[in-house]
Design a protein around this motif. Structure first.
Motif, PDB file in Angstrom:
ATOM      1  N   ALA A  91       0.719  -1.129   0.067  1.00  0.00           N
ATOM      2  CA  ALA A  91      -0.008   0.020   0.022  1.00  0.00           C
ATOM      3  C   ALA A  91       0.873   1.308  -0.076  1.00  0.00           C
ATOM      4  CB  ALA A  91      -0.993   0.022   1.277  1.00  0.00           C
ATOM      5  N   ARG A  92       1.762   1.232   0.700  1.00  0.00           N
ATOM      6  CA  ARG A  92       2.831   2.548   0.706  1.00  0.00           C
ATOM      7  C   ARG A  92       3.568   2.640  -0.511  1.00  0.00           C
ATOM      8  NH1 ARG A  92       4.920   5.586   4.965  1.00  0.00           N
ATOM      9  NH2 ARG A  92       3.723   4.403   6.421  1.00  0.00           N
ATOM     10  N   GLU A  93       3.928   1.410  -1.006  1.00  0.00           N
ATOM     11  CA  GLU A  93       4.633   1.476  -2.482  1.00  0.00           C
ATOM     12  C   GLU A  93       3.733   2.405  -3.509  1.00  0.00           C
ATOM     13  OE1 GLU A  93       7.627   1.706  -3.047  1.00  0.00           O
ATOM     14  OE2 GLU A  93       8.633   0.134  -1.902  1.00  0.00           O
ATOM     15  N   TYR A  94       2.499   1.988  -3.518  1.00  0.00           N
ATOM     16  CA  TYR A  94       1.358   2.387  -4.194  1.00  0.00           C
ATOM     17  C   TYR A  94       1.034   3.904  -4.177  1.00  0.00           C
ATOM     18  CZ  TYR A  94      -0.040  -1.555  -6.918  1.00  0.00           C
ATOM     19  OH  TYR A  94       0.041  -2.585  -7.686  1.00  0.00           O
ATOM     20  N   ALA A  95       1.255   4.338  -2.724  1.00  0.00           N
ATOM     21  CA  ALA A  95       1.001   5.398  -2.476  1.00  0.00           C
ATOM     22  C   ALA A  95       2.066   6.483  -2.867  1.00  0.00           C
ATOM     23  CB  ALA A  95       0.784   5.567  -0.928  1.00  0.00           C
ATOM     24  N   ARG A  96       3.447   6.062  -2.976  1.00  0.00           N
ATOM     25  CA  ARG A  96       4.357   6.572  -3.291  1.00  0.00           C
ATOM     26  C   ARG A  96       4.209   6.747  -4.828  1.00  0.00           C
ATOM     27  NH1 ARG A  96       7.447   3.015   0.020  1.00  0.00           N
ATOM     28  NH2 ARG A  96       8.236   4.236   1.995  1.00  0.00           N
ATOM     29  N   ALA A  97       3.835   5.819  -5.556  1.00  0.00           N
ATOM     30  CA  ALA A  97       3.409   5.835  -7.078  1.00  0.00           C
ATOM     31  C   ALA A  97       2.381   6.739  -7.486  1.00  0.00           C
ATOM     32  CB  ALA A  97       3.675   4.542  -7.487  1.00  0.00           C
ATOM     33  N   GLU A  98       1.509   7.231  -6.213  1.00  0.00           N
ATOM     34  CA  GLU A  98       0.437   8.170  -6.500  1.00  0.00           C
ATOM     35  C   GLU A  98      -0.504   7.379  -7.314  1.00  0.00           C
ATOM     36  OE1 GLU A  98       2.041  11.650  -8.500  1.00  0.00           O
ATOM     37  OE2 GLU A  98       2.603  12.623  -6.517  1.00  0.00           O
ATOM     38  N   THR A  99      -0.769   6.002  -7.153  1.00  0.00           N
ATOM     39  CA  THR A  99      -2.017   5.344  -7.340  1.00  0.00           C
ATOM     40  C   THR A  99      -2.370   4.404  -6.197  1.00  0.00           C
ATOM     41  OG1 THR A  99      -2.602   3.928  -9.404  1.00  0.00           O
ATOM     42  CG2 THR A  99      -0.338   3.522  -8.371  1.00  0.00           C
ATOM     43  N   GLU A 100      -3.199   3.551  -6.706  1.00  0.00           N
ATOM     44  CA  GLU A 100      -3.701   2.555  -5.464  1.00  0.00           C
ATOM     45  C   GLU A 100      -3.852   1.228  -6.123  1.00  0.00           C
ATOM     46  OE1 GLU A 100      -7.812   3.800  -4.744  1.00  0.00           O
ATOM     47  OE2 GLU A 100      -7.423   5.653  -4.044  1.00  0.00           O
ATOM     48  N   ALA A 101      -3.546   0.164  -5.065  1.00  0.00           N
ATOM     49  CA  ALA A 101      -3.581  -1.337  -5.486  1.00  0.00           C
ATOM     50  C   ALA A 101      -5.129  -1.698  -5.442  1.00  0.00           C
ATOM     51  CB  ALA A 101      -2.925  -2.164  -4.283  1.00  0.00           C
ATOM     52  N   PRO A 102      -5.541  -2.444  -6.580  1.00  0.00           N
ATOM     53  CA  PRO A 102      -6.690  -2.818  -6.632  1.00  0.00           C
ATOM     54  C   PRO A 102      -7.150  -4.078  -5.733  1.00  0.00           C
ATOM     55  CG  PRO A 102      -5.531  -3.956  -8.515  1.00  0.00           C
ATOM     56  CD  PRO A 102      -4.573  -3.092  -7.626  1.00  0.00           C
ATOM     57  N   VAL A 103      -6.849  -3.816  -4.545  1.00  0.00           N
ATOM     58  CA  VAL A 103      -7.183  -4.955  -3.580  1.00  0.00           C
ATOM     59  C   VAL A 103      -8.172  -4.489  -2.524  1.00  0.00           C
ATOM     60  CG1 VAL A 103      -6.092  -6.208  -1.705  1.00  0.00           C
ATOM     61  CG2 VAL A 103      -4.647  -5.771  -3.822  1.00  0.00           C
ATOM     62  N   ARG A 104      -9.129  -4.894  -2.085  1.00  0.00           N
ATOM     63  CA  ARG A 104     -10.219  -4.860  -1.321  1.00  0.00           C
ATOM     64  C   ARG A 104     -10.229  -5.628  -0.083  1.00  0.00           C
ATOM     65  NH1 ARG A 104      -9.117  -1.324  -3.627  1.00  0.00           N
ATOM     66  NH2 ARG A 104     -10.293   0.002  -5.210  1.00  0.00           N
ATOM     67  N   GLN A 105      -9.573  -7.012  -0.125  1.00  0.00           N
ATOM     68  CA  GLN A 105      -9.552  -7.650   1.212  1.00  0.00           C
ATOM     69  C   GLN A 105      -8.438  -8.590   1.098  1.00  0.00           C
ATOM     70  OE1 GLN A 105     -13.366 -10.041   0.235  1.00  0.00           O
ATOM     71  NE2 GLN A 105     -14.177  -9.143   2.202  1.00  0.00           N
ATOM     72  N   ARG A 106      -7.996  -9.063   2.067  1.00  0.00           N
ATOM     73  CA  ARG A 106      -6.609  -9.703   2.311  1.00  0.00           C
ATOM     74  C   ARG A 106      -7.195 -10.899   3.291  1.00  0.00           C
ATOM     75  NH1 ARG A 106      -5.162  -5.210   5.414  1.00  0.00           N
ATOM     76  NH2 ARG A 106      -5.101  -5.519   7.779  1.00  0.00           N
ATOM     77  N   LEU A 107      -6.225 -12.113   3.344  1.00  0.00           N
ATOM     78  CA  LEU A 107      -6.399 -13.105   4.134  1.00  0.00           C
ATOM     79  C   LEU A 107      -5.017 -13.561   4.748  1.00  0.00           C
ATOM     80  CD1 LEU A 107      -8.386 -16.357   3.496  1.00  0.00           C
ATOM     81  CD2 LEU A 107      -6.154 -16.307   4.494  1.00  0.00           C
TER      82      LEU A 107
END
Length: 336
Positions: free
Chosen positions: A114-130
């Protein structure tokens, strides 16, 4: 080849509520702190029943010193020509899209992603994790500990290159498949947690860039001085709240200085920032939830985290992150 210990389980009716696909993920990083970076990533895509569809692996240039090379084996020379995270973000997203992210200690992997995507100014297409650690606990697997190697050994999966993202992801995928089948046969509710993109965060002061190794003589034999073997959320010593606890929060009324506030699950604003703002407003940030907790802040009230479960048991008021942000604007003074 992994021996299938769950043939009978696979014949049972499949729970309709289970996800339709999974992305088993492993990332290797420059360290364990929030400002550390991803240096390699692997994804095994699985179908609804845990069968492998394909896999993907990439190195990532962290734009800084690679950290504990003696663990992951990736030197600055290897990583210097690798793509930046922002250059592989789209391909990574294609592997994650419309799937539940599965990882061993998933809160760490997801937080780094999530932090890497934030640095890249975009969002990961993930809504849930296990988290497979949480799943093994739900299933009551007789493991000596919760290391990946123990889970792998339980299901007869052979590790070939520990701390190599691709092999760790393979091992986890092969151990997750029988775990998923046992869960389905037993009607176990999967321990799914909401994933939220990070929109507000902070990094620590700059660390050495790649090619500028810290430590003695620029080498790794004596250790890397910038590597901090800490947990993801190291305990922070905070000043004691100077105000007495006025009791529970009541819907429709403002927060009052001294109220005990606990947090659970992902937040779009980095947790430490939220906690700092709560303390600045005169609230008491609690690391656990008890009968005297005034309020629980969570974006995932249906989860089974220990704090959410206790909040249900104790009748503790619950609000989400957005509502809490509004309440923080108008905290009333403590009683004189």
């Amino acid at each position: 080849m992994l021996e299938d210990h769950t043939t009978a389980a696979s014949q049972a009716p499949w729970p309709a509520a289970y996800p339709q696909g999974y992305a088993v993920v492993d990332v290797e990083t420059t360290g364990l702190a929030r400002d550390d970076r991803i240096i390699s990533a692997a994804v095994y895509r699985l179908d609804a029943r845990g069968e492998v569809e394909d896999h993907w692996y990439t190195l990532v240039n962290p734009e800084r010193d690679p950290g504990p090379v003696w663990i992951h084996g990736l030197t600055s020379d290897v990583l210097e020509g690798a793509p930046l995270f922002k250059e592989i973000a789209a391909e990574f997203s294609a592997r994650l899209a419309d799937r539940v992210l599965v990882a061993h200690n998933a809160v760490f992997d997801w937080s780094m992603i999530a932090r890497e995507y934030a640095r890249a100014e975009t969002e990961a297409p993930v809504r849930q994790r296990l988290c497979t650690i949480a799943l093994s606990k739900e299933l009551g697997l007789p493991l000596p500990n919760h290391k990946l190697e123990s889970l792998a050994a339980h299901f007869g999966v052979v590790q070939q290159r520990a701390h190599h993202a691709l092999d760790d992801a393979r091992v986890l995928a092969e151990a997750f498949r029988p775990s998923l089948r046992v869960a389905a046969a037993s009607g176990v509710r999967l321990p799914l947690h909401e994933c939220r993109p990070l929109t507000e965060w902070r990094d620590s002061p700059a660390t050495p860039r790649i090619g500028q190794q810290a430590g003695h003589g620029g080498g790794y034999g004596g250790g890397y001085s910038g590597y901090r073997p800490t947990s993801w959320r190291a305990a922070r010593k905070r000043p004691a709240c100077p105000y007495p606890n006025p009791g529970r929060f009541e819907d429709g009324k403002p927060l009052k200085q001294g109220m005990r506030v606990a947090f659970s699950g992902d937040t779009s604003i980095e947790r430490d920032l939220l906690e700092d703002r709560a303390i600045e407003a005169g609230l008491h940030v609690a690391t656990s939830l008890s009968r005297v907790t005034s309020l629980l802040v969570t974006n995932d009230p249906d989860s089974n985290t220990s704090k959410v479960v206790k909040a249900r048991q104790y009748g503790t008021p619950v609000v989400d992150e957005a509502a809490f942000g509004q309440l923080l604007r108008d905290v009333v003074p403590a009683d004189e």
